[in-house]
Structure formats: structure tokens, C-alpha cells
Write an enzyme that holds these catalytic residues in place. Structure first.
Site, PDB file in Angstrom:
ATOM      1  N   ASP A   1      -8.436 -11.411  -3.516  1.00 22.49           N
ATOM      2  CA  ASP A   1      -7.218 -10.761  -3.025  1.00 22.49           C
ATOM      3  C   ASP A   1      -7.126 -11.025  -1.531  1.00 22.49           C
ATOM      4  O   ASP A   1      -8.084 -11.482  -0.898  1.00 22.49           O
ATOM      5  CB  ASP A   1      -7.289  -9.256  -3.291  1.00 22.49           C
ATOM      6  CG  ASP A   1      -6.074  -8.514  -2.746  1.00 22.49           C
ATOM      7  OD1 ASP A   1      -4.945  -8.983  -2.971  1.00 22.49           O
ATOM      8  OD2 ASP A   1      -6.246  -7.478  -2.075  1.00 22.49           O
ATOM      9  N   SER A   2      -5.966 -10.672  -0.974  1.00 21.74           N
ATOM     10  CA  SER A   2      -5.795 -10.799   0.469  1.00 21.74           C
ATOM     11  C   SER A   2      -6.675  -9.805   1.226  1.00 21.74           C
ATOM     12  O   SER A   2      -6.857  -9.936   2.424  1.00 21.74           O
ATOM     13  CB  SER A   2      -4.328 -10.548   0.821  1.00 21.74           C
ATOM     14  OG  SER A   2      -3.916  -9.301   0.298  1.00 21.74           O
TER      15      SER A   2
ATOM     16  N   CYS B   1      -4.095 -10.543  -6.733  1.00 21.62           N
ATOM     17  CA  CYS B   1      -3.126 -10.297  -5.665  1.00 21.62           C
ATOM     18  C   CYS B   1      -1.780 -10.733  -6.221  1.00 21.62           C
ATOM     19  O   CYS B   1      -1.643 -11.862  -6.687  1.00 21.62           O
ATOM     20  CB  CYS B   1      -3.506 -11.135  -4.446  1.00 21.62           C
ATOM     21  SG  CYS B   1      -2.294 -11.105  -3.111  1.00 21.62           S
TER      22      CYS B   1
ATOM     23  N   GLU C   1      -3.689   1.842   3.049  1.00 21.42           N
ATOM     24  CA  GLU C   1      -4.891   1.483   3.825  1.00 21.42           C
ATOM     25  C   GLU C   1      -5.283   2.602   4.791  1.00 21.42           C
ATOM     26  O   GLU C   1      -6.448   2.730   5.149  1.00 21.42           O
ATOM     27  CB  GLU C   1      -4.676   0.157   4.557  1.00 21.42           C
ATOM     28  CG  GLU C   1      -4.479  -0.962   3.542  1.00 21.42           C
ATOM     29  CD  GLU C   1      -5.023  -2.305   3.974  1.00 21.42           C
ATOM     30  OE1 GLU C   1      -5.391  -2.458   5.136  1.00 21.42           O
ATOM     31  OE2 GLU C   1      -5.064  -3.194   3.109  1.00 21.42           O
TER      32      GLU C   1
ATOM     33  N   CYS D   1       2.076  -4.535  -6.808  1.00 22.47           N
ATOM     34  CA  CYS D   1       1.262  -4.854  -5.623  1.00 22.47           C
ATOM     35  C   CYS D   1      -0.067  -4.135  -5.821  1.00 22.47           C
ATOM     36  O   CYS D   1      -0.094  -2.991  -6.298  1.00 22.47           O
ATOM     37  CB  CYS D   1       1.967  -4.341  -4.368  1.00 22.47           C
ATOM     38  SG  CYS D   1       0.928  -4.411  -2.893  1.00 22.47           S
TER      39      CYS D   1
ATOM     40  N   HIS E   1      -2.078  -2.601  -4.071  1.00 26.44           N
ATOM     41  CA  HIS E   1      -2.338  -1.305  -3.426  1.00 26.44           C
ATOM     42  C   HIS E   1      -1.663  -0.131  -4.143  1.00 26.44           C
ATOM     43  O   HIS E   1      -2.088   1.005  -3.985  1.00 26.44           O
ATOM     44  CB  HIS E   1      -1.821  -1.318  -1.981  1.00 26.44           C
ATOM     45  CG  HIS E   1      -2.656  -2.102  -1.032  1.00 26.44           C
ATOM     46  ND1 HIS E   1      -2.847  -3.459  -1.154  1.00 26.44           N
ATOM     47  CD2 HIS E   1      -3.322  -1.724   0.087  1.00 26.44           C
ATOM     48  CE1 HIS E   1      -3.602  -3.878  -0.145  1.00 26.44           C
ATOM     49  NE2 HIS E   1      -3.909  -2.845   0.614  1.00 26.44           N
TER      50      HIS E   1
HETATM   51  N1  DGL Z   1      -2.515  -7.895  -2.258  1.00 30.65           N
HETATM   52  C1  DGL Z   1      -1.130  -7.967  -1.894  1.00 30.65           C
HETATM   53  C2  DGL Z   1      -0.281  -7.988  -3.176  1.00 30.65           C
HETATM   54  O1  DGL Z   1      -0.685  -7.564  -4.222  1.00 30.65           O
HETATM   55  C3  DGL Z   1      -0.722  -6.803  -1.015  1.00 30.65           C
HETATM   56  C4  DGL Z   1      -1.264  -6.879   0.396  1.00 30.65           C
HETATM   57  C5  DGL Z   1      -0.751  -8.081   1.164  1.00 30.65           C
HETATM   58  O2  DGL Z   1       0.432  -8.116   1.537  1.00 30.65           O
HETATM   59  O3  DGL Z   1      -1.541  -8.985   1.370  1.00 30.65           O
HETATM   60  O4  DGL Z   1       0.814  -8.469  -3.133  1.00 30.65           O
END
Ligand code: DGL
Length: 277
Positions: A16-17, A79, A158, A190, A192
């Protein structure tokens, strides 16, 4: 150990990011307790949600190369933004199973909806890619899909403001138009957003089904491993590191967040230079 046995016991690569993909890793831990995981969070380059397709694809390629050095047997793109922008390219480039979070989430929404009105909340990138819309329309051309970018949700999560009045107020503003359209299903598109599921649920009401692609992705992975004969047959023994975590920056912050959402306490996260891959 034979080569085949070794492959069965190889880990799943999950990336993931940043920390968000831990919601997907958590589901894999729950649903596939015998599987080892190597997790990479790109904490130096997060967020992906406001970056271009080219940049997200380049980052995702580097991460896949890194995960392949860890002898993973399958990869989960945990992600939504990377799944939306890079998965099609990655699928052409790797010869191991690779699963994103978008298709499983879209499929679950299609089976959940009664009135054919599906909402998607996600990053700006995921919404502007139109990917959820496309998958849903392909499989259910009659469905009406309404996407809404919610860029403030990621920083709120976060910051740990999961059930805070500020988050509730912002969520109300984002979600009102979806309520007005009368959606009966909402995809938390997403990584999060499952963390603020109860706040979103409170605003949307009981009549709206919330779809968590993390849960569906773990189910899809399980099916795929079974189909390919890649399932781990037993829980790795004591002394085998079940879960390993790598990040591109700020390991302490990552560990703190991870320990707040995983029941399994993470021992450490190692920083690597992802630009080298
Ligand atoms: N992990 C990203 C997503 O699911 C969210 C956080 C980001 O913008 O990197 O799209």
C-alpha cells in the site's frame, strides 16, 4: 524441503502507499491464518491518491520488484489508488497471481444492491479513474454508480480521529449527495475508510449496506490460492516469522499505527530504499 513445499510456504506480498493497506493485511491474517505475509508501506511517498497514473504505476512497479526479492508466491495490491491506476500494467508484467482491491469490492456491491444505486467513496485518483464505475457497469449495465472523492478522510484517519465530531461533520458534508440520490450500497473504496466505518454507517443509516473491499479481497485471495494449489497447508512453526513489515520511511510512526489496528503486535518495521528497485 521440496521446491513445491517451499512455494506453498512462501509469503504473500501485500503493499500500500502507507498504513491503510493494513486493513487488508488484517483481513488476510483473519481469513488465511496459515499464510505468511510480507507487507510494504510506501510511507515516504504517501499519499498516492492525488498523484498521476504514471507516478503511481512507477511506484507500484518498484514495490513489486522489491516483493519479488522476498520470494512471494502472490501479490495483493492493498491500495485502491494503485489498483485503479497500476494493476492492469502489473498483471502483464508478473507471472505470479496478483489481486487488487477494486474488483472484489465492485463484485460485492453488485451482489448487495437491491435498487441498483451504488455509491463509491475513495481518493480523488480512484474516483477520477472511473474504475469502480467501469467494473460495475460491465457486470450490471443497469446499475447507477455515484462516486465521491473524500480527500480529508485519509488525514483524519491517520490522526486517529475515527469517531470524532470533526470527522462526523466532514463525513456528513461528503455523504449528503449520496443520501439524496438514494443509494442502498456504499463501497468504502479507500484502504483507510474501514477505520471510520461506524461514523459513515451512522450517517448513511441502516438501510445502506457498507462494502469493505478488504474483506472481499481476502476472500478472493483465498479462492485464488486454492485454485492455483498455492495454499499453505499448515501454520508456520515457531521461529518462522509469520509477518514481516517494510516501509520507505518513518518506521516508528508506522509501527504505532499498525499496533493500534492489528491484534497481532508487530515487532518491527524495517526501512528500505524503495528507489533502488
Ligand atoms: N491507500 C490509498 C487508497 O486506498 C489511500 C491513501 C493514499 O492516498 O495514498 O486509495
Amino acid at each position: 524441503m521440496s521446491g513445491e513445499e517451499e512455494l506453498h510456504n512462501s509469503p504473500i506480498g501485500v503493499f500500500d502507499s502507507g498504513v491503510g493497506g493494513l486493513t487488508v493485511a488484517r483481513e488476510i491474517m483473519r481469513q488465511l491464518p496459515n499464510e505468511r505475509i510480507v507487507y510494504f508501506g510506501d510511507t515516504a511517498r504517501v499519499p498516492y491518491g492525488n498523484k498521476s497514473k504514471e507516478t503511481v504505476t512507477k511506484f507500484s512497479r518498484q514495490i513489486v520488484r522489491f516483493l519479488q526479492t522476498q520470494q512471494v508466491k502472490a501479490i495483493v495490491v492493498a491500495c485502491n489508488t494503485a489498483s485503479a491506476y497500476a494493476l492492469d500494467e502489473l498483471e502483464k508484467e508478473v507471472d505470479i497471481p496478483i489481486v487488487g482491491v477494486v474488483k472484489p469490492g465492485a463484485r460485492a456491491a453488485i451482489s448487495a444492491t437491491q435498487n441498483g444505486k451504488i455509491g463509491v467513496v475513495a481518493t480523488e485518483a480512484t474516483i477520477s479513474s472511473g474504475i469502480y464505475n467501469r467494473y460495475i457497469q460491465e457486470n450490471n449495465p443497469g446499475a447507477q454508480v455515484l462516486g465521491k472523492a473524500c480527500p480529508l478522510f485519509v488525514p483524519l484517519v491517520e490522526e486517529g480521529l475515527w469517531e470524532d465530531p470533526v470527522t462526523e461533520e466532514i463525513a456528513r458534508r461528503y455523504l449528503t449527495e449520496l443520501i439524496d440520490v438514494g443509494i442502498d450500497t456504499l463501497i468504502l473504496g479507500c484502504t483507510h475508510y474501514p477505520m471510520i466505518r461506524s461514523t459513515v454507517g451512522k450517517i448513511m443509516g441502516d438501510q445502506v449496506t457498507l462494502v469493505n473491499p478488504a474483506y472481499e479481497t481476502a476472500r478472493e485471495l483465498k479462492g485464488l490460492l486454492r485454485e492455483k494449489g498455492l495454499e499453505s497447508e499448515h501454520r508456520p512453526g515457531l521461529g518462522t516469522e509469520l509477518y514481516r513489515f517494510f516501509v520507505s520511511d518513518a518506521a516508528d510512526k508506522f509501527q504505532k499505527f499498525a499496533n493500534s489496528i492489528l491484534t497481532y503486535g508487530i515487532l518491527s518495521a524495517k526501512v528500505i530504499n524503495i528507489e533502488e528497485y
